[in-house]
Every structure is written in C-alpha cells, then in structure tokens.
Design a protein around this motif. Structure first.
Motif, PDB file in Angstrom:
ATOM      1  N   PHE B 213       1.478 -18.269  10.111  1.00  0.00           N
ATOM      2  CA  PHE B 213       0.501 -19.182   9.516  1.00  0.00           C
ATOM      3  C   PHE B 213       0.943 -19.720   8.163  1.00  0.00           C
ATOM      4  O   PHE B 213       0.238 -20.499   7.554  1.00  0.00           O
ATOM      5  N   ARG B 214       2.087 -19.277   7.698  1.00  0.00           N
ATOM      6  CA  ARG B 214       2.656 -19.752   6.438  1.00  0.00           C
ATOM      7  C   ARG B 214       1.637 -19.664   5.305  1.00  0.00           C
ATOM      8  O   ARG B 214       1.390 -20.627   4.572  1.00  0.00           O
ATOM      9  N   VAL B 215       1.012 -18.499   5.191  1.00  0.00           N
ATOM     10  CA  VAL B 215       0.112 -18.270   4.055  1.00  0.00           C
ATOM     11  C   VAL B 215       0.784 -17.274   3.113  1.00  0.00           C
ATOM     12  O   VAL B 215       1.553 -16.431   3.542  1.00  0.00           O
ATOM     13  N   PRO B 216       0.484 -17.375   1.822  1.00  0.00           N
ATOM     14  CA  PRO B 216       0.979 -16.355   0.903  1.00  0.00           C
ATOM     15  C   PRO B 216       0.127 -15.095   1.001  1.00  0.00           C
ATOM     16  O   PRO B 216      -1.024 -15.157   1.452  1.00  0.00           O
ATOM     17  N   GLY B 217       0.682 -13.969   0.592  1.00  0.00           N
ATOM     18  CA  GLY B 217      -0.081 -12.728   0.670  1.00  0.00           C
ATOM     19  C   GLY B 217       0.227 -11.801  -0.482  1.00  0.00           C
ATOM     20  O   GLY B 217       1.277 -11.907  -1.136  1.00  0.00           O
ATOM     21  N   LEU B 218      -0.729 -10.900  -0.743  1.00  0.00           N
ATOM     22  CA  LEU B 218      -0.538  -9.839  -1.730  1.00  0.00           C
ATOM     23  C   LEU B 218      -0.902  -8.516  -1.074  1.00  0.00           C
ATOM     24  O   LEU B 218      -1.828  -8.465  -0.272  1.00  0.00           O
ATOM     25  N   VAL B 219      -0.163  -7.485  -1.424  1.00  0.00           N
ATOM     26  CA  VAL B 219      -0.451  -6.168  -0.866  1.00  0.00           C
ATOM     27  C   VAL B 219      -1.048  -5.271  -1.938  1.00  0.00           C
ATOM     28  O   VAL B 219      -0.592  -5.265  -3.083  1.00  0.00           O
ATOM     29  N   CYS B 220      -2.088  -4.537  -1.553  1.00  0.00           N
ATOM     30  CA  CYS B 220      -2.684  -3.537  -2.434  1.00  0.00           C
ATOM     31  C   CYS B 220      -2.647  -2.206  -1.687  1.00  0.00           C
ATOM     32  O   CYS B 220      -3.107  -2.123  -0.555  1.00  0.00           O
ATOM     33  N   VAL B 221      -2.066  -1.185  -2.300  1.00  0.00           N
ATOM     34  CA  VAL B 221      -2.002   0.127  -1.650  1.00  0.00           C
ATOM     35  C   VAL B 221      -3.225   0.936  -2.090  1.00  0.00           C
ATOM     36  O   VAL B 221      -3.410   1.194  -3.281  1.00  0.00           O
ATOM     37  N   ASN B 222      -4.054   1.290  -1.127  1.00  0.00           N
ATOM     38  CA  ASN B 222      -5.261   2.070  -1.412  1.00  0.00           C
ATOM     39  C   ASN B 222      -4.955   3.549  -1.167  1.00  0.00           C
ATOM     40  O   ASN B 222      -4.213   3.881  -0.247  1.00  0.00           O
ATOM     41  N   LYS B 223      -5.543   4.425  -1.945  1.00  0.00           N
ATOM     42  CA  LYS B 223      -5.318   5.880  -1.872  1.00  0.00           C
ATOM     43  C   LYS B 223      -3.828   6.176  -2.029  1.00  0.00           C
ATOM     44  O   LYS B 223      -3.273   7.000  -1.304  1.00  0.00           O
ATOM     45  N   PHE B 224      -3.183   5.440  -2.954  1.00  0.00           N
ATOM     46  CA  PHE B 224      -1.714   5.509  -3.048  1.00  0.00           C
ATOM     47  C   PHE B 224      -1.217   6.917  -3.333  1.00  0.00           C
ATOM     48  O   PHE B 224      -0.129   7.308  -2.922  1.00  0.00           O
ATOM     49  N   ASP B 225      -2.055   7.729  -4.034  1.00  0.00           N
ATOM     50  CA  ASP B 225      -1.592   9.047  -4.459  1.00  0.00           C
ATOM     51  C   ASP B 225      -1.587  10.082  -3.333  1.00  0.00           C
ATOM     52  O   ASP B 225      -1.092  11.183  -3.518  1.00  0.00           O
ATOM     53  N   LEU B 226      -2.120   9.707  -2.125  1.00  0.00           N
ATOM     54  CA  LEU B 226      -2.043  10.649  -1.006  1.00  0.00           C
ATOM     55  C   LEU B 226      -0.604  10.822  -0.545  1.00  0.00           C
ATOM     56  O   LEU B 226      -0.248  11.835   0.046  1.00  0.00           O
ATOM     57  N   ASN B 227       0.233   9.823  -0.782  1.00  0.00           N
ATOM     58  CA  ASN B 227       1.646   9.947  -0.431  1.00  0.00           C
ATOM     59  C   ASN B 227       2.455   8.910  -1.220  1.00  0.00           C
ATOM     60  O   ASN B 227       2.730   7.817  -0.728  1.00  0.00           O
ATOM     61  N   PRO B 228       2.830   9.271  -2.466  1.00  0.00           N
ATOM     62  CA  PRO B 228       3.525   8.305  -3.343  1.00  0.00           C
ATOM     63  C   PRO B 228       4.823   7.774  -2.724  1.00  0.00           C
ATOM     64  O   PRO B 228       5.177   6.612  -2.940  1.00  0.00           O
ATOM     65  N   GLU B 229       5.492   8.635  -1.939  1.00  0.00           N
ATOM     66  CA  GLU B 229       6.749   8.199  -1.333  1.00  0.00           C
ATOM     67  C   GLU B 229       6.489   7.085  -0.316  1.00  0.00           C
ATOM     68  O   GLU B 229       7.174   6.065  -0.271  1.00  0.00           O
ATOM     69  N   MET B 230       5.439   7.296   0.505  1.00  0.00           N
ATOM     70  CA  MET B 230       5.071   6.281   1.495  1.00  0.00           C
ATOM     71  C   MET B 230       4.568   5.013   0.792  1.00  0.00           C
ATOM     72  O   MET B 230       4.791   3.904   1.273  1.00  0.00           O
ATOM     73  N   THR B 231       3.894   5.178  -0.344  1.00  0.00           N
ATOM     74  CA  THR B 231       3.471   4.016  -1.136  1.00  0.00           C
ATOM     75  C   THR B 231       4.689   3.163  -1.491  1.00  0.00           C
ATOM     76  O   THR B 231       4.661   1.929  -1.375  1.00  0.00           O
ATOM     77  N   GLY B 232       5.764   3.835  -1.897  1.00  0.00           N
ATOM     78  CA  GLY B 232       6.991   3.116  -2.206  1.00  0.00           C
ATOM     79  C   GLY B 232       7.536   2.379  -0.996  1.00  0.00           C
ATOM     80  O   GLY B 232       7.967   1.221  -1.099  1.00  0.00           O
ATOM     81  N   ALA B 233       7.467   3.014   0.178  1.00  0.00           N
ATOM     82  CA  ALA B 233       7.975   2.374   1.402  1.00  0.00           C
ATOM     83  C   ALA B 233       7.136   1.144   1.754  1.00  0.00           C
ATOM     84  O   ALA B 233       7.671   0.115   2.183  1.00  0.00           O
ATOM     85  N   VAL B 234       5.814   1.254   1.550  1.00  0.00           N
ATOM     86  CA  VAL B 234       4.921   0.116   1.823  1.00  0.00           C
ATOM     87  C   VAL B 234       5.267  -1.050   0.896  1.00  0.00           C
ATOM     88  O   VAL B 234       5.393  -2.207   1.325  1.00  0.00           O
ATOM     89  N   GLU B 235       5.467  -0.732  -0.375  1.00  0.00           N
ATOM     90  CA  GLU B 235       5.753  -1.797  -1.345  1.00  0.00           C
ATOM     91  C   GLU B 235       7.131  -2.413  -1.106  1.00  0.00           C
ATOM     92  O   GLU B 235       7.309  -3.625  -1.270  1.00  0.00           O
ATOM     93  N   ASP B 236       8.091  -1.594  -0.671  1.00  0.00           N
ATOM     94  CA  ASP B 236       9.416  -2.135  -0.337  1.00  0.00           C
ATOM     95  C   ASP B 236       9.321  -3.116   0.827  1.00  0.00           C
ATOM     96  O   ASP B 236       9.925  -4.188   0.805  1.00  0.00           O
ATOM     97  N   LEU B 237       8.540  -2.710   1.853  1.00  0.00           N
ATOM     98  CA  LEU B 237       8.386  -3.600   3.009  1.00  0.00           C
ATOM     99  C   LEU B 237       7.726  -4.912   2.566  1.00  0.00           C
ATOM    100  O   LEU B 237       8.163  -5.997   2.954  1.00  0.00           O
ATOM    101  N   ALA B 238       6.694  -4.802   1.721  1.00  0.00           N
ATOM    102  CA  ALA B 238       5.999  -6.009   1.249  1.00  0.00           C
ATOM    103  C   ALA B 238       6.985  -6.938   0.535  1.00  0.00           C
ATOM    104  O   ALA B 238       7.074  -8.126   0.840  1.00  0.00           O
ATOM    105  N   ARG B 239       7.752  -6.373  -0.416  1.00  0.00           N
ATOM    106  CA  ARG B 239       8.699  -7.203  -1.173  1.00  0.00           C
ATOM    107  C   ARG B 239       9.705  -7.874  -0.254  1.00  0.00           C
ATOM    108  O   ARG B 239      10.038  -9.041  -0.419  1.00  0.00           O
ATOM    109  N   SER B 240      10.179  -7.117   0.758  1.00  0.00           N
ATOM    110  CA  SER B 240      11.202  -7.679   1.641  1.00  0.00           C
ATOM    111  C   SER B 240      10.644  -8.818   2.486  1.00  0.00           C
ATOM    112  O   SER B 240      11.401  -9.612   3.029  1.00  0.00           O
ATOM    113  N   ARG B 241       9.311  -8.899   2.601  1.00  0.00           N
ATOM    114  CA  ARG B 241       8.706  -9.971   3.386  1.00  0.00           C
ATOM    115  C   ARG B 241       8.090 -11.044   2.486  1.00  0.00           C
ATOM    116  O   ARG B 241       7.248 -11.826   2.915  1.00  0.00           O
TER     117      ARG B 241
END
Lengths: 288, 304
Positions: B213-241
């Motif tokens: 749909f060619r829309v811009p997006g922003l990612v917000c990680v909720n409950k990030f402290d339940l798994n900080p390592e996974m939070t990093g993986a989520v943010e890496d995926l977001a940046r790469s896209r």
C-alpha cells in the motif's frame, strides 16, 4: 476428537493453550494451525516440515473466442467478480468466491476454472504431535476457504487440536465448525470479558460444548469468573500471570517444557474435556 | 486530514489501549476523530464510553432459504452448491451458505428465497475525546472488510465536517480481509509489537502487506522489558524495512488497572512510568515526517 481453541479477543493465549495441550498429548495428537493470517504454533512446536502443498480456490477463465458477450455470467455473480465491458469479459479474481455459478450458467461453455492461490499448507512432525498449518498468501483477503482445507487435511485417527484465529466472524467459524469441543481462552479484563461474550454467542450458534481457560488469571478483575459461573461455562484451567511464563513464551518455549508440572495439568485438562464431551450437550443457554 | 491507523499483525499487543491513550493526548492538542475498525471484536468503546447519536443497520448479501411447500426435492440445488450448505432434506445451513445464489438461479420451482441479511450495525457517537465512528459485526457474519471500509469512510466524513485535522483508527489483527480494508489510504501506520517470537513473526507478515500500500509506518514495542533481546530483533526488522522507531513502552499492570476503571492510562493515577512512555511515543509519531500536516507523501519513507 477435535478440540478448537478459540477466543474473541486476540493475544489472550490461544496458541499457548493449543500448542501445550497438543504437546502434552504427544504422538496421539496433531496440531492444526488455522490462524492462517498469523500462524504462530510452529514457533513453539518447531516441527520439521516434510512437505507443503499450495492451496487455491477456483476462479473463472473465459475463452474469448467462444464468448458471445451475453452477460449471463455477470448477472449470476453476486460478488461483482465478473463483468462485461465493451467487447470483453473482465474477471476480478480477488472478489471471486469460487461458487462456479458463471461456469454453470454460460450457454457457450466458454468459462473454464483455474486456481487462484490462497496460500499453502505445511505438514510436519516434531518430537510430540504432528503439525498441519495453513499460511495465507500475503495480500490475499479470503482466509475461510484455506482454513476449511487445513481442517480437511487433518488425520481423523488422531486427537486434533485446532489453533483458531481471533474474532467471531467467518474465519473463526470455519475453525470451530464441526469440532467436538471449543476451549475458549480469555483474560480477566473488560476487553477479555466483552470478547468472550461474543465468542460464547458463536459457540452457542454452532451448538458445540465449550469450556473456559483464563490466562493471566490474577491480572484484572473478577467479572470474567462471575460471567462464566452465571453462564454455566466450566472453568477448566487458570494460568497465573508470571513473568517467567511470559518470558518463556517470548522465547518460543513450551510451558510443558519450561515447567514439567504443566504437562500433568494439560493432560488433566484433556481428560476434563473428554468427560464434558461424553456428557454431551452444548453450552447451556442461560438467560443471556 | 491525516489518518493514523494502529495495527499489529498479532492480536492482543495493546492496539486498543494505545489508541485510546493517543486519543487522550490528541484531544488536548487540536482535537481528533476516532474510528474503531476492529469490527469483529470492537473494544475501544470500553475505554471511551461513546454516547451513540446515530445508529444504522449494515446489510450484507442474501442467504438462501428453501420454501418446503414449493420444493419438489429434485436435488439440483444440492448438486450445484459448492459449500455443502444444503442438507439431504433441502434445508439450508445459514452458517455454511456463502450467499452466492447459484441454488436460487437454478431452482426450477423458484422455491428458494434470497433475502438480504442484517449483518451488523454501525454508529456515530460522541466521546470525551471527540466524535467516534464504530460498528458491531454480528457473530459468524461475513463482509467484515466492507464494514471496515464503511466505518473508515464515515469517520473521515465526520472529521471533515467538523474541521478536525486528525483521525485515529484502531485496526483489526491479522493480515486478511479486514486489515486490507483498514490499511489502504492511511497517512501512516503505527504498528504495536510485543517482543516475542510470535510478535516478531507477525510483524514480518504485516509489513509485507503494508508494503503493497506504499504507506509509511512506525513501530512501537509494547512490554519491551519482557524480552529486551527480542525488542532489539523487532527494531532491527523494522529498520531493515524502512519503518521508523516510535519508542518503547514498559510492561505495566497500570494498563489493565486503568482498563478495569474504563479509563485510558493517560487519565489513570499511579501510572507515571507508563504515561511518560506513551507520551514520548505519541510525540515521535505525531512529529514524524510521515504525519506532516500537509500530507505530503515521501515515497522514500514508505514501508518496503
């Protein structure tokens, strides 16, 4: 025996309940991932996929040489998936429900059917249960026909645990229809209660016996428990909020592996379900 | 008018709690209209307590109904039905009936009626944050995508009529028909993700869909402290896209306690940490280039 694990609200723990129930039952069980939009069960069961099969739905293919532009196909189609524009017939495959009406009605037999790809079904094995999971093609709107095919791919000799999608509309119905039991999962919050009411309505409509599992059971209020009691919905499992459980989930770890006492609890859950199914009868229609 | 659509892929990541909290912030600053596009399991009204001003039936397609007095039992309908909706005794199962009308067309006795069904209702309401358009799809109904398109269109109309510059839409989970209807034409998506294997996996699929749909997006990680390592993986995926990071929100039982009171976390006492985090995320969203008031779409900024 087919047990569908469902909930109105998303993120209440359907997948947690489904994969742990299947894992606790071991080789005599199979897990069917019918949350085809966002399938997650494989992240916990980690099956080795032995093969995959593409799944399609029939859509019309018009032979322009035979077509006389009589418009009968466009007239029978209720989904605006086929239209006559000028001197050609246009097919909008994304809108087609695959009813076959246009093929049947065409007097020139000018309409054949080809498959539109809906997604795929993966078949796999893991240490415990077998795995059958649907994957909707990204961009595809219609989940129910794929869900029906995942259901049809089940091995009837095994105990089938269905991981259903969230909500209460057609995809959920496709995942619950024909099940022997629906295990509803909720959290004891206002959102959880509101969406549980909708899910109970759906289960009643289908006339399937049901029971309740409450996840993060100590985080919220008592309204869900009061509702379950008032509706005669048996409370079959409570999972407390526990940071260790949440963290194990976040890593993709099964509860029955993280803490072996859960294995016994999930086996007991299955025995309770068996007893309820033997007793028969749908959820009693209390004064809802 | 700008429309921010809150989506998640995976359900239960906190879309509705954050939508309501964002609404509380936007209401203090220029005003907004709200839309609940999760018509299948709508919950936003539990936090906004809308007073319904206008209520309209949502009509779907027809369903077959055989008149036993006219039916001769010829079996043509059963032979043509691809959805196994007609029983041996020629009764139609309304749950299996797809509404294609093929049986109606081919019945030689004209014994099958096909009346349009009411499959839900939609509402225009007032809340303490501004006007809200929402809906209730009947249980076991189809056409959720059509109803999502309808409530979004009506919400945009209400916002325009009142001169409101912002519409916040609470989207449905998944990537199927209702999500497709919720994402097209949005100014930007706010994607709420939890730092789990499921959250990460489902983010990938919702980004694949959003890229169409060619829309811009922003990612917000909720409950990030339940798994900080996974939070990093989520943010890496977001940046790469090509998705901007809006920030992180800690796990805080205050969200649930506020919900039990029918409040947003912004209005709830004893939630300082959660409030600060939500405010920071909202500032990042509303000041992002994607949400610029001129609605200039920079295609270099869209999800890839």
């Amino acid at each position: 025996m087919i047990v569908s694990v469902a909930s109105g609200k998303g993120g209440t723990g359907k997948t947690t309940l489904a994969v742990n129930l299947a894992a606790a039952l071991g080789r005599k069980a199979q897990l069917l991932d019918c949350d085809v939009e966002e399938p997650n069960a494989h992240l916990f069961l980690r099956p080795e996929i032995s093969h995959s099969r593409k799944v399609g739905t029939p859509v019309p293919l018009v032979d322009a040489d035979r077509c006389t532009l009589c418009r009968k196909c466009a007239e029978i189609c209720r989904f605006n998936a086929i239209a006559v524009a000028g001197r050609q017939v246009l097919v909008f495959a994304d809108l087609c429900h695959g009813c076959g009406g246009c093929t049947l009605v065409c007097p020139e037999q000018a309409i054949a059917e080809v498959d539109r790809e809906l997604g795929a079904i993966d078949f796999g094995t893991c240490a415990g249960p077998d795995y059958v999971g649907g994957r909707l093609r990204v961009g595809e709107a219609m989940a129910p026909p794929l869900i029906k095919q995942v259901r049809a791919a089940a091995d009837p000799r095994r105990i089938t645990v269905v991981d259903a999608p969230p909500g209460t509309s057609c995809p959920v119905i496709a995942a619950m229809h024909g099940a022997d039991f629906v295990l509803l999962v909720t959290e004891p919050t206002p959102f959880g209660l509101h969406d549980l009411r909708l899910a109970v309505e759906a289960v009643r409509l289908l006339g399937i016996p049901a029971g309740l599992a409450v996840n993060r059971a100590d985080l919220g209020d008592d309204a869900v428990f009061a509702y379950a009691e008032q509706q005669g919905l048996p409370l079959l499992m409570r999972i407390p909020f526990d940071r260790a459980i949440a963290e194990a989930y976040s890593r993709g770890q099964l509860l029955v592996d993280a803490d072996p006492c859960w294995r016994g609890q999930f086996q007991a859950l299955y025995r309770a379900i068996e007893t309820l199914v033997r007793q028969g009868g749908a959820v009693p229609c209390a004064n809802s | 008018m700008r429309e921010l659509v809150i989506v998640s892929g995976k359900g239960g990541t906190g879309k509705t709690s954050l939508t309501a909290a964002f609404a509380a912030l936007a209401a203090q600053n220029g005003g907004l209209a709200l839309c609940d596009a999760d018509v299948d399991a709508a919950d936003l009204h539990l936090l906004t307590q809308p007073a319904i001003r206008q209520q309209t039936d949502f009509m779907g397609g027809g369903k077959a109904l055989v008149d036993p007095d006219l039916c001769t039992g010829c079996g043509i309908c059963r032979a043509h039905c691809r959805f196994a909706a007609i029983s041996e005794r020629f009764a139609v199962d309304p749950i299996r009936c797809e509404g294609c009308g093929v049986c109606v067309h081919f019945c030689p006795e004209r014994a099958i009626a096909f009346a349009p069904q009411r499959c839900g209702q939609w509402y225009v309401s007032e809340t303490r944050f501004g006007p809200m358009v929402h809906a209730r799809l009947g249980v076991a109904e189809e056409n959720s995508g059509k109803l999502v398109s309808l409530v979004r269109r009506e919400a945009r109309q209400v916002a325009e009529d009142r001169g409101l510059k912002l519409l916040i839409t609470d989207g449905p989970p998944g990537i199927g028909c209702p999500v497709i209807a919720a994402v097209g034409g949005a100014t930007a998506l706010a994607i709420v993700v939890e730092p789990t294997v499921s959250g990460l996996h489902d983010l990938g699929r919702v980004l694949d869909l959003a890229a169409h749909f060619r829309v811009p997006g922003l990612v917000c990680v909720n409950k990030f402290d339940l798994n900080p390592e996974m939070t990093g993986a989520v943010e890496d995926l977001a940046r790469s896209r090509n998705v901007a990071l809006a920030g992180r929100i800690p796990f805080d039982p205050a969200f649930v306690r506020a919900m039990v009171q029918g409040q947003t976390v912004l209005e709830f006492d004893q939630a300082d940490r959660a409030r600060r985090a939500v405010r920071a995320v909202w500032d990042n969203i509303i000041r992002s280039p994607a949400m610029n008031p001129a609605r200039i779409v920079d295609f270099r900024q869209t999800i890839r």
